[in-house]
Scaffold this active site. Structure first.
Site: not given
Ligand code: THU
Length: 135
Positions: A50, A63
């Site tokens: 992320n 993802e």
């Molecule tokens: N996040 C992801 O990387 N994948 C997901 O499926 C849900 C949330 C991240 C986005 C943000 O940087 C952090 O998790 C908190 O929401």
């Protein structure tokens, strides 16, 4: 590279790769590190993490980053995506990421860590009614 099919996927390895990817997360706002590992049909694994932004809505999930990266690596139909968080597992993909997965493979496998072991789910279990514009 070995041709991978739904019967010979090493889910533990994929999850380990997702864990490595989580170490690369850029998440100063949520402090919730997520890593994802996409498995291509030829056995290659492509990672994503992320990446947040001060303008919060611009944040991209691990993802979707991994899927976009796999596309440019020539992975036309990803077989599986593993997701791992440094903070809390199992870490199931958000709805937006599930919808993006349906674009490339409606039969994608999703792997998360549950009680220290891989839990394998089918995309259609997590998103039974994806948006499909009537197709
Ligand atoms: N996040 C992801 O990387 N994948 C997901 O499926 C849900 C949330 C991240 C986005 C943000 O940087 C952090 O998790 C908190 O929401």
């Amino acid at each position: 590279m070995e041709e991978i099919n739904q019967t010979n996927i090493d889910y533990s390895k994929l999850l380990k790769e997702a864990k490595k990817a989580a170490l690369r997360a850029y998440c100063p706002y949520s402090n919730f590190e997520v890593g994802a590992a996409v498995l291509c049909a030829d056995g290659r694994i492509v990672l994503g993490c992320n990446v947040e932004n001060l303008s919060y809505g611009l944040t991209i999930c691990a993802e979707r980053n991994a899927l976009a990266a796999s596309r440019v690596q020539g992975c036309a139909k990803p077989l599986a995506v593993a997701v791992y968080s440094l903070k809390q597992n199992p870490c199931y993909p958000c709805g937006a990421c599930l919808q993006v997965m349906t674009e490339f493979n409606e039969r994608m496998k999703i792997v998360v860590e549950k009680d220290g072991s891989p839990e394998v789910l089918r995309l259609e279990e997590l998103l039974p009614f994806p948006f499909n514009q009537g197709r």
